[in-house]
Scaffold this motif. Structure first.
Motif, PDB file in Angstrom:
ATOM      1  N   ALA A 143     -23.371  66.340 -13.768  1.00 14.82           N
ATOM      2  CA  ALA A 143     -22.694  67.376 -14.561  1.00 14.82           C
ATOM      3  C   ALA A 143     -23.409  67.596 -15.891  1.00 14.82           C
ATOM      4  N   ASP A 144     -23.911  66.523 -16.492  1.00 11.75           N
ATOM      5  CA  ASP A 144     -24.655  66.653 -17.750  1.00 11.75           C
ATOM      6  C   ASP A 144     -25.927  67.473 -17.560  1.00 11.75           C
ATOM      7  N   ALA A 178     -32.775  63.957  -2.424  1.00  9.26           N
ATOM      8  CA  ALA A 178     -32.690  65.198  -1.645  1.00  9.26           C
ATOM      9  C   ALA A 178     -31.320  65.857  -1.824  1.00  9.26           C
ATOM     10  N   SER A 179     -30.262  65.066  -1.790  1.00 14.67           N
ATOM     11  CA  SER A 179     -28.924  65.604  -1.968  1.00 14.67           C
ATOM     12  C   SER A 179     -28.748  66.199  -3.362  1.00 14.67           C
ATOM     13  N   MET A 180     -29.239  65.491  -4.363  1.00  8.22           N
ATOM     14  CA  MET A 180     -29.105  65.985  -5.740  1.00  8.22           C
ATOM     15  C   MET A 180     -29.896  67.272  -5.944  1.00  8.22           C
ATOM     16  N   MET A 181     -31.080  67.365  -5.331  1.00  9.09           N
ATOM     17  CA  MET A 181     -31.865  68.598  -5.440  1.00  9.09           C
ATOM     18  C   MET A 181     -31.156  69.758  -4.750  1.00  9.09           C
ATOM     19  N   ASP A 182     -30.593  69.505  -3.568  1.00  7.52           N
ATOM     20  CA  ASP A 182     -29.854  70.555  -2.858  1.00  7.52           C
ATOM     21  C   ASP A 182     -28.641  71.009  -3.665  1.00  7.52           C
ATOM     22  N   ALA A 183     -27.902  70.045  -4.218  1.00 14.26           N
ATOM     23  CA  ALA A 183     -26.712  70.384  -5.002  1.00 14.26           C
ATOM     24  C   ALA A 183     -27.090  71.175  -6.250  1.00 14.26           C
ATOM     25  N   TYR A 184     -28.175  70.793  -6.896  1.00 12.25           N
ATOM     26  CA  TYR A 184     -28.617  71.512  -8.089  1.00 12.25           C
ATOM     27  C   TYR A 184     -29.048  72.937  -7.729  1.00 12.25           C
ATOM     28  N   ALA A 185     -29.772  73.077  -6.634  1.00  9.57           N
ATOM     29  CA  ALA A 185     -30.186  74.421  -6.185  1.00  9.57           C
ATOM     30  C   ALA A 185     -28.960  75.286  -5.917  1.00  9.57           C
ATOM     31  N   LEU A 186     -27.930  74.698  -5.330  1.00  7.89           N
ATOM     32  CA  LEU A 186     -26.693  75.443  -5.090  1.00  7.89           C
ATOM     33  C   LEU A 186     -26.051  75.858  -6.407  1.00  7.89           C
ATOM     34  N   MET A 187     -26.005  74.941  -7.365  1.00  3.84           N
ATOM     35  CA  MET A 187     -25.412  75.245  -8.669  1.00  3.84           C
ATOM     36  C   MET A 187     -26.095  76.445  -9.324  1.00  3.84           C
ATOM     37  N   LYS A 188     -27.400  76.571  -9.109  1.00  3.28           N
ATOM     38  CA  LYS A 188     -28.162  77.654  -9.730  1.00  3.28           C
ATOM     39  C   LYS A 188     -27.770  79.029  -9.199  1.00  3.28           C
ATOM     40  N   VAL A 189     -27.216  79.098  -8.003  1.00  2.08           N
ATOM     41  CA  VAL A 189     -26.882  80.405  -7.422  1.00  2.08           C
ATOM     42  C   VAL A 189     -25.388  80.712  -7.448  1.00  2.08           C
ATOM     43  N   VAL A 238     -26.406  69.760 -15.218  1.00  2.00           N
ATOM     44  CA  VAL A 238     -25.970  71.142 -14.992  1.00  2.00           C
ATOM     45  C   VAL A 238     -25.621  71.802 -16.328  1.00  2.00           C
ATOM     46  N   ARG A 239     -24.876  71.088 -17.179  1.00  2.00           N
ATOM     47  CA  ARG A 239     -24.498  71.642 -18.485  1.00  2.00           C
ATOM     48  C   ARG A 239     -25.746  71.942 -19.318  1.00  2.00           C
ATOM     49  N   LYS A 240     -26.678  70.990 -19.349  1.00  3.27           N
ATOM     50  CA  LYS A 240     -27.874  71.132 -20.185  1.00  3.27           C
ATOM     51  C   LYS A 240     -28.763  72.290 -19.734  1.00  3.27           C
ATOM     52  N   PHE A 241     -28.983  72.402 -18.430  1.00  2.00           N
ATOM     53  CA  PHE A 241     -29.955  73.372 -17.937  1.00  2.00           C
ATOM     54  C   PHE A 241     -29.346  74.672 -17.396  1.00  2.00           C
ATOM     55  N   LEU A 242     -28.089  74.632 -16.985  1.00  2.00           N
ATOM     56  CA  LEU A 242     -27.474  75.838 -16.428  1.00  2.00           C
ATOM     57  C   LEU A 242     -26.350  76.388 -17.284  1.00  2.00           C
ATOM     58  N   GLY A 243     -25.923  75.606 -18.272  1.00  2.00           N
ATOM     59  CA  GLY A 243     -24.973  76.123 -19.247  1.00  2.00           C
ATOM     60  C   GLY A 243     -23.514  76.095 -18.856  1.00  2.00           C
ATOM     61  N   PHE A 244     -23.150  75.345 -17.840  1.00  2.00           N
ATOM     62  CA  PHE A 244     -21.726  75.184 -17.533  1.00  2.00           C
ATOM     63  C   PHE A 244     -21.445  73.755 -17.121  1.00  2.00           C
ATOM     64  N   GLN A 245     -20.197  73.355 -17.250  1.00  2.00           N
ATOM     65  CA  GLN A 245     -19.795  71.973 -16.997  1.00  2.00           C
ATOM     66  C   GLN A 245     -18.888  71.926 -15.766  1.00  2.00           C
ATOM     67  N   PRO A 246     -19.410  71.466 -14.630  1.00  2.00           N
ATOM     68  CA  PRO A 246     -18.529  71.342 -13.461  1.00  2.00           C
ATOM     69  C   PRO A 246     -17.518  70.216 -13.678  1.00  2.00           C
ATOM     70  N   GLN A 247     -16.357  70.411 -13.106  1.00  6.73           N
ATOM     71  CA  GLN A 247     -15.312  69.384 -13.142  1.00  6.73           C
ATOM     72  C   GLN A 247     -15.751  68.217 -12.258  1.00  6.73           C
ATOM     73  N   ILE A 248     -15.388  67.010 -12.627  1.00  9.98           N
ATOM     74  CA  ILE A 248     -15.639  65.844 -11.775  1.00  9.98           C
ATOM     75  C   ILE A 248     -14.347  65.546 -11.046  1.00  9.98           C
ATOM     76  N   LEU A 249     -14.395  65.617  -9.735  1.00  9.91           N
ATOM     77  CA  LEU A 249     -13.173  65.525  -8.950  1.00  9.91           C
ATOM     78  C   LEU A 249     -12.943  64.140  -8.374  1.00  9.91           C
ATOM     79  N   ALA A 250     -13.912  63.587  -7.661  1.00  6.06           N
ATOM     80  CA  ALA A 250     -13.642  62.337  -6.945  1.00  6.06           C
ATOM     81  C   ALA A 250     -14.939  61.661  -6.536  1.00  6.06           C
ATOM     82  N   SER A 251     -14.753  60.456  -6.032  1.00  8.11           N
ATOM     83  CA  SER A 251     -15.859  59.670  -5.512  1.00  8.11           C
ATOM     84  C   SER A 251     -15.415  59.038  -4.199  1.00  8.11           C
TER      85      SER A 251
END
Length: 156
Positions: A101-102, A60-71, A104-117
């Motif tokens: 991030a992979d 659910a979190s990954m789907m929400d984050a991906y939906a956000l990335m799309k907009v 996002v890059r593959k389907f949305l065409g940009f590479q978000p920075q990886i900040l932390a865990s």
């Protein structure tokens, strides 16, 4: 009872103007926006120096984050960074972010920075129940250590 408040466009513009005025007095200002992709979230992208997208290791979190990335508007994609939250280990969190991030890059065409865990930590749940920040209630906890590391990265 939790109730999501939807602001009218004029209210969002007033809030943005007030936040911008306040931010002039501080080196850093963090705005914690609700999950979702309505105008209460997306209208604030243009005033952010960095957009941190928090992703947890659950579908659910990954789907929400991906939906956000799309907009996220094209002019803002260079400011997007990922933070893994509630990861079993730091390595798991980094892997989650790399995989996300992979995609996002593959389907949305940009590479978000990886900040932390930020690792999963029972102290976070206890702090939430007590309504006290985890860094106050458990200053030596895993989550507090990870949050401090994130802060150092953001301020570098």
């Amino acid at each position: 009872e939790f109730r999501r408040v939807l602001f009218r466009s004029e209210e969002r513009q007033r809030i943005k103007a007030e936040l911008m005025a306040l931010s002039a007095s501080y080196s850093y200002a963090l705005i914690d926006l609700a999950a979702g992709i309505d105008n209460n979230v997306t209208d604030f992208f243009d005033i952010c120096d960095q957009i941190m997208v928090i992703v947890r290791p659950d579908p659910a979190s990954m789907m929400d984050a991906y939906a956000l990335m799309k907009v996220i508007p094209a002019q803002s994609i260079g400011r997007v960074a990922l933070v893994a939250n509630a990861a079993p280990t730091s390595r798991d969190g980094q892997e989650l972010c790399r995989n996300f991030a992979d995609v996002v890059r593959k389907f949305l065409g940009f590479q978000p920075q990886i900040l932390a865990s930020i690792r999963v930590d029972k102290n976070v749940d206890m702090a939430i129940r007590r309504q006290i920040p985890v860094y106050v209630s458990a200053p030596q906890s895993l989550a507090t250590s990870d949050i401090r590391q994130l802060a150092r990265q953001v301020m570098a």
